[in-house]
Design a protein around this motif. Structure first.
Motif, PDB file in Angstrom:
ATOM      1  N   ILE A 209       0.844  -1.206   0.000  1.00 21.14           N
ATOM      2  CA  ILE A 209       0.000   0.000   0.000  1.00 21.14           C
ATOM      3  C   ILE A 209       0.877   1.253   0.000  1.00 21.14           C
ATOM      4  CG2 ILE A 209      -1.538   1.350   1.517  1.00 21.14           C
ATOM      5  CD1 ILE A 209      -2.176  -2.275   1.395  1.00 21.14           C
ATOM      6  N   GLN A 210       1.974   1.193   0.759  1.00 22.03           N
ATOM      7  CA  GLN A 210       2.894   2.332   0.813  1.00 22.03           C
ATOM      8  C   GLN A 210       3.496   2.630  -0.548  1.00 22.03           C
ATOM      9  OE1 GLN A 210       5.349   0.775   4.041  1.00 22.03           O
ATOM     10  NE2 GLN A 210       5.335   2.824   4.923  1.00 22.03           N
ATOM     11  N   ARG A 211       3.761   1.571  -1.307  1.00 26.76           N
ATOM     12  CA  ARG A 211       4.407   1.764  -2.600  1.00 26.76           C
ATOM     13  C   ARG A 211       3.458   2.278  -3.667  1.00 26.76           C
ATOM     14  NH1 ARG A 211       7.394  -3.855  -3.020  1.00 26.76           N
ATOM     15  NH2 ARG A 211       8.941  -3.556  -1.386  1.00 26.76           N
ATOM     16  N   GLU A 239      -4.380  -3.120   4.271  1.00 28.39           N
ATOM     17  CA  GLU A 239      -3.918  -2.769   5.631  1.00 28.39           C
ATOM     18  C   GLU A 239      -3.005  -1.543   5.618  1.00 28.39           C
ATOM     19  OE1 GLU A 239      -2.804  -5.826   8.874  1.00 28.39           O
ATOM     20  OE2 GLU A 239      -1.799  -6.427   7.030  1.00 28.39           O
ATOM     21  N   GLY A 240      -3.045  -0.802   6.701  1.00 32.09           N
ATOM     22  CA  GLY A 240      -2.062   0.273   6.904  1.00 32.09           C
ATOM     23  C   GLY A 240      -2.250   1.459   5.984  1.00 32.09           C
ATOM     24  N   ILE A 241      -3.512   1.788   5.700  1.00 28.55           N
ATOM     25  CA  ILE A 241      -3.785   2.941   4.840  1.00 28.55           C
ATOM     26  C   ILE A 241      -3.684   4.218   5.665  1.00 28.55           C
ATOM     27  CG2 ILE A 241      -5.530   4.066   3.388  1.00 28.55           C
ATOM     28  CD1 ILE A 241      -6.663   1.055   3.172  1.00 28.55           C
ATOM     29  N   GLU A 242      -2.753   5.069   5.270  1.00 28.89           N
ATOM     30  CA  GLU A 242      -2.532   6.296   6.034  1.00 28.89           C
ATOM     31  C   GLU A 242      -2.984   7.533   5.281  1.00 28.89           C
ATOM     32  OE1 GLU A 242       1.551   6.472   7.301  1.00 28.89           O
ATOM     33  OE2 GLU A 242       1.310   4.789   8.700  1.00 28.89           O
ATOM     34  N   HIS A 243      -3.110   7.409   3.957  1.00 31.24           N
ATOM     35  CA  HIS A 243      -3.428   8.598   3.157  1.00 31.24           C
ATOM     36  C   HIS A 243      -4.604   8.344   2.226  1.00 31.24           C
ATOM     37  CE1 HIS A 243       0.365  10.077   4.640  1.00 31.24           C
ATOM     38  NE2 HIS A 243       0.926   8.939   4.245  1.00 31.24           N
ATOM     39  N   ARG A 248      -7.802   5.659  -2.323  1.00 28.43           N
ATOM     40  CA  ARG A 248      -8.371   5.838  -3.659  1.00 28.43           C
ATOM     41  C   ARG A 248      -7.818   4.790  -4.632  1.00 28.43           C
ATOM     42  NH1 ARG A 248      -7.484   7.886  -8.283  1.00 28.43           N
ATOM     43  NH2 ARG A 248      -5.366   8.581  -7.863  1.00 28.43           N
ATOM     44  N   LEU A 249      -6.502   4.606  -4.602  1.00 24.98           N
ATOM     45  CA  LEU A 249      -5.873   3.661  -5.524  1.00 24.98           C
ATOM     46  C   LEU A 249      -6.294   2.215  -5.225  1.00 24.98           C
ATOM     47  CD1 LEU A 249      -2.340   5.309  -5.722  1.00 24.98           C
ATOM     48  CD2 LEU A 249      -3.919   4.986  -7.651  1.00 24.98           C
ATOM     49  N   LEU A 250      -6.400   1.884  -3.938  1.00 25.27           N
ATOM     50  CA  LEU A 250      -6.822   0.528  -3.563  1.00 25.27           C
ATOM     51  C   LEU A 250      -8.229   0.235  -4.066  1.00 25.27           C
ATOM     52  CD1 LEU A 250      -5.709  -0.256   0.084  1.00 25.27           C
ATOM     53  CD2 LEU A 250      -5.372  -1.680  -1.943  1.00 25.27           C
TER      54      LEU A 250
END
Ligand code: C2E
Ligand code: MG
Ligand code: MG
Ligand code: MG
Length: 292
Positions: A209-211, A239-243, A248-250
């Protein structure tokens, strides 16, 4: 007596890393008494369904409020529990607490579907058939509905005796307890093995998700993982969505079950109760307002 003990152990806890490197027996011992004295607490992190904006499940996360060290995170005490054979006691404790709280929520909440609770199991536990028995006993004791309880295990669990792991997953499925693969994609299990497992869903690791926001290839990898899961009939949690951008992308990639600080940090039970009963609440607002 507790006070004396705490003063006495101050030096030990000044540097938990150092303590770990030298001798963990004292921490293990304190952890054991903390478990015996009901001193561990659970925080619960919301998992939101973007299609409805509802908090559909919460993940129970163990916390050890230590009188001297403050709130000790699981990354500090789970490895000790694993090393010192305390994991079965710890898991039973966490599952019992989660079921008691889950029962309270399901008794309070008129709405259906009701809030589900996920608990983490440690890597060795599925290789023991007793784990499913322990879970069954706790469900009976607490009266919590089995189909509201879910377990999460990382891919490491599948490097144990696979036959036993599969048998336990079947035992759990027969009880009505769903299983998720946690931190999916981060471990080393081959897809050939995953294919054999009676699991309900996967949780995409935060790493992917970070990438998402800065690496184009990540979007395509995530989309493929989601497609694969869909074809297997598995659900997918991100998991771990911070922004906002990550959410949106997920969603664009086809993942609509979302967990992370952006939607809600792990919080205590009464804060979750507030979220549950404030229908105009922030989580729902956050999803709806932004028009996902
Ligand atoms: P996990 O099961 O993958 O849980 C998710 C972890 O990510 C939690 O950390 C959570 O607080 C954190 N997290 C959630 N959203 C975000 C975000 O947006 N950004 C960031 N940076 N982090 C986020 P926590 O609570 O410290 O737990 C760490 C790990 O400890 C868990 O990872 C789980 O593997 C283990 N753990 C926690 N409680 C238990 C337990 O009761 N039993 C067992 N066996 N393991 C547990
Ligand atoms: Mg987890
Ligand atoms: Mg995880
Ligand atoms: Mg993790």
């Amino acid at each position: 007596i507790a006070k004396e003990q705490n003063d006495h152990s101050f030096v030990f806890y000044e540097d938990i890393a150092h303590q770990l490197a030298t001798d963990n027996w004292d921490i293990a011992h304190e952890l054991q008494s903390a478990l015996g004295n009901n001193e561990l607490t659970l925080h619960y992190q919301p998992i939101v369904d973007n299609r409805t904006g509802d908090m559909v499940r919460v993940e129970a996360l163990a916390r050890w409020p230590h009188p001297i060290r403050g709130l000790i995170p699981p990354s500090d005490f789970i490895p000790i529990a694993e090393q010192e054979n305390l994991m079965d006691i710890l898991s039973a404790y966490v599952i019992r607490e989660a079921c008691i709280q889950g029962k309270r929520w399901s008794d309070m909440d008129e709405t259906s579907p009701k809030l589900k609770i996920s608990v983490n199991l440690s890597k060795k536990q599925l290789a023991q058939r007793e784990t499913a028995e322990m879970i069954e006993t706790i469900l009976i004791e607490t009266g919590f509905a089995a189909d509201l309880l879910e377990i999460e295990v990382t891919e490491e669990a599948f490097s144990e005796d696979l036959e036993l792991v599969v048998a336990s997953l079947h035992d759990l499925r027969n009880l009505g307890v769903r299983a998720w693969v946690d931190d999916f994609g981060k471990g080393y299990s081959s897809l050939a093995i995953i294919d054999l497992l009676p699991i309900h869903g996967i949780k995409l690791d935060r790493l992917f998700i970070q990438r998402l926001s800065y690496k184009n290839s990540s979007f395509s990898i995530i989309r493929h993982m989601i497609n694969l899961a869909n074809e297997q009939g598995w659900q997918v949690v991100g998991e771990g969505i911070e922004h906002e951008e990550e959410a949106r992308l997920l969603i664009e990639a086809g993942c609509y079950l979302l967990q992370g600080y952006y939607f809600g940090k792990p919080m205590n039970a009464s804060q979750i109760t507030k979220e549950l009963f404030t229908r105009e609440e922030t989580l729902r607002g956050r999803v709806r307002q932004r028009g996902y």
